[in-house]
Design a protein around this motif. Structure first.
Motif, PDB file in Angstrom:
ATOM      1  N   VAL A   7       0.940  -1.403  -0.025  1.00 10.42           N
ATOM      2  CA  VAL A   7      -0.094   0.086  -0.039  1.00 10.42           C
ATOM      3  C   VAL A   7       0.849   1.359   0.072  1.00 10.42           C
ATOM      4  N   ASP A   8       0.657   2.149  -0.974  1.00  7.20           N
ATOM      5  CA  ASP A   8       1.410   3.479  -1.170  1.00  7.20           C
ATOM      6  C   ASP A   8       0.417   4.679  -0.796  1.00  7.20           C
ATOM      7  N   ILE A   9       0.784   5.234   0.279  1.00  2.00           N
ATOM      8  CA  ILE A   9      -0.183   6.479   0.649  1.00  2.00           C
ATOM      9  C   ILE A   9       0.810   7.531   0.411  1.00  2.00           C
ATOM     10  N   VAL A  79       3.655   2.055   2.960  1.00  2.00           N
ATOM     11  CA  VAL A  79       4.383   3.276   3.169  1.00  2.00           C
ATOM     12  C   VAL A  79       3.669   4.690   3.050  1.00  2.00           C
ATOM     13  N   ALA A  80       4.134   5.722   3.666  1.00  2.00           N
ATOM     14  CA  ALA A  80       3.611   7.083   3.356  1.00  2.00           C
ATOM     15  C   ALA A  80       4.875   7.870   3.181  1.00  2.00           C
ATOM     16  N   THR A  81       4.594   8.748   2.167  1.00  2.00           N
ATOM     17  CA  THR A  81       5.500   9.386   1.253  1.00  2.00           C
ATOM     18  C   THR A  81       5.540  11.083   1.743  1.00  2.00           C
ATOM     19  N   GLY A 102      -4.731  -2.479   9.664  1.00  2.00           N
ATOM     20  CA  GLY A 102      -4.673  -3.682  10.558  1.00  2.00           C
ATOM     21  C   GLY A 102      -2.952  -4.032  10.297  1.00  2.00           C
ATOM     22  N   PHE A 103      -2.388  -3.228   9.859  1.00  2.00           N
ATOM     23  CA  PHE A 103      -0.870  -3.426  10.115  1.00  2.00           C
ATOM     24  C   PHE A 103      -0.226  -1.999   9.853  1.00  2.00           C
ATOM     25  N   SER A 104       1.104  -1.978   9.993  1.00  2.00           N
ATOM     26  CA  SER A 104       2.007  -0.737  10.466  1.00  2.00           C
ATOM     27  C   SER A 104       1.959  -0.002   9.121  1.00  2.00           C
ATOM     28  N   VAL A 105       2.241   1.355   9.232  1.00  2.00           N
ATOM     29  CA  VAL A 105       2.503   2.289   8.048  1.00  2.00           C
ATOM     30  C   VAL A 105       4.087   2.938   8.505  1.00  2.00           C
ATOM     31  N   ASP A 106       4.866   2.768   7.391  1.00  2.00           N
ATOM     32  CA  ASP A 106       6.011   3.079   7.673  1.00  2.00           C
ATOM     33  C   ASP A 106       6.261   4.427   6.784  1.00  2.00           C
ATOM     34  N   GLU A 113      12.145   6.100  -1.204  1.00  2.00           N
ATOM     35  CA  GLU A 113      11.163   6.143  -2.209  1.00  2.00           C
ATOM     36  C   GLU A 113      11.676   5.908  -3.457  1.00  2.00           C
ATOM     37  N   ALA A 114      12.863   6.582  -3.838  1.00  2.00           N
ATOM     38  CA  ALA A 114      13.180   6.294  -5.136  1.00  2.00           C
ATOM     39  C   ALA A 114      13.835   4.961  -5.397  1.00  2.00           C
TER      40      ALA A 114
END
Length: 262
Positions: A7-9, A79-81, A102-106, A113-114
């Motif tokens: 998942v890409d936030i 991941v969050a960008t 339901g799972f962590s966001v890094d 990211e690159a």
């Protein structure tokens, strides 16, 4: 078979991809989605993630979490960008986002990211020299790589939503000055010599969809679309000449991107 979710936030949209490992270690895609969240809305003006933007994004992440459970995902990563990196209140998204999924966001750096973009585009076994341009909502990454490794990457604070919100249309000269000022001197056009130039992200895929006149998005037709510089400039000029309220009538442009695509 083991199923994996990514998942890409992003600053403008949330991407989710679920794949399963098949014979030989290949990955077969079983689900792929892109939802516009506008998480980075008004970030340049306030320096913070707004409550409405966070709420929209968390609602989308709740759907992603449900989908992961329905599909029996065994391994998941989110991941969050740029928007979350730059906000004074990243915890407004990280905690609620993790609970929704339901799972962590890094929270990852522009360099990380690159590097992930490079692996996603080329695969670990690629040897071709490439220059990758990833235009996002709040940042743009440029990556040079070959032989399966990143040679250099830079993350710049320019993106589709950020520019649409901060640069008045009548001041296009200042817009170009701002863009050029953040590109390192040694990453001009000559950096692409002898390399395949690959564009990724919603801006690039939308331009390709317009090129093909797609009334319904088709990733197989979009993937691998080639533009000459002249063709790309002509297409951008054509789109920019249409008022934002009317751009969604152009085949290939969704209502969610009509205001920022130019």
């Amino acid at each position: 078979m083991t199923r994996i979710a990514a998942v890409d936030i992003g600053s403008n949209s949330v991407l989710m991809c679920v794949g399963e490992i098949v014979g030989g270690g290949d990955l077969r895609i079983v689900y792929d989605s892109a939802r516009v969240s506008r998480l980075g809305e008004r970030l340049d003006r306030t320096g913070r993630l707004g409550p409405a933007a966070v709420h929209r994004t968390v609602r989308i992440l709740e759907e992603c979490g449900r989908k992961a459970r329905i599909l029996g995902v065994a391994v998941a990563r989110a991941v969050a960008t740029a928007a979350v990196r730059e906000a004074a209140n990243p915890e407004a998204l990280l905690g609620p986002g993790a609970r929704a999924l339901g799972f962590s966001v890094d929270l990852i750096s522009g360099e990380h990211e690159a590097a992930l973009t490079f692996l996603g585009v080329t695969g670990a076994a690629s040897t071709d020299p490439v220059l990758i341009v990833d235009v996002g909502g709040a940042s743009t990454e440029i990556v040079l790589g070959r032989e399966g490794r990143v040679e250099r990457s830079v993350s710049m604070p320019i993106g589709a939503r950020r520019l649409a919100e901060t640069v008045p249309s009548e001041d296009i000269l200042r817009f170009f000055v701002r863009v050029i000022s953040v590109i390192p001197d040694d990453l001009g056009p000559e950096a692409a010599a002898g390399r395949r130039v690959i564009a990724v992200g919603g801006t690039a895929t939308t331009l390709a969809a317009v090129r093909h006149g797609l009334t319904r998005y088709d990733p197989e037709r979009v993937e691998g679309t080639c533009f000459t510089r002249t063709e790309l400039a002509g297409l951008v000029e054509e789109i920019a000449g249409v008022p934002p309220a009317d751009r969604a009538r152009i085949p290939g442009i969704s209502e969610a991107r009509a205001d920022i695509i130019a």
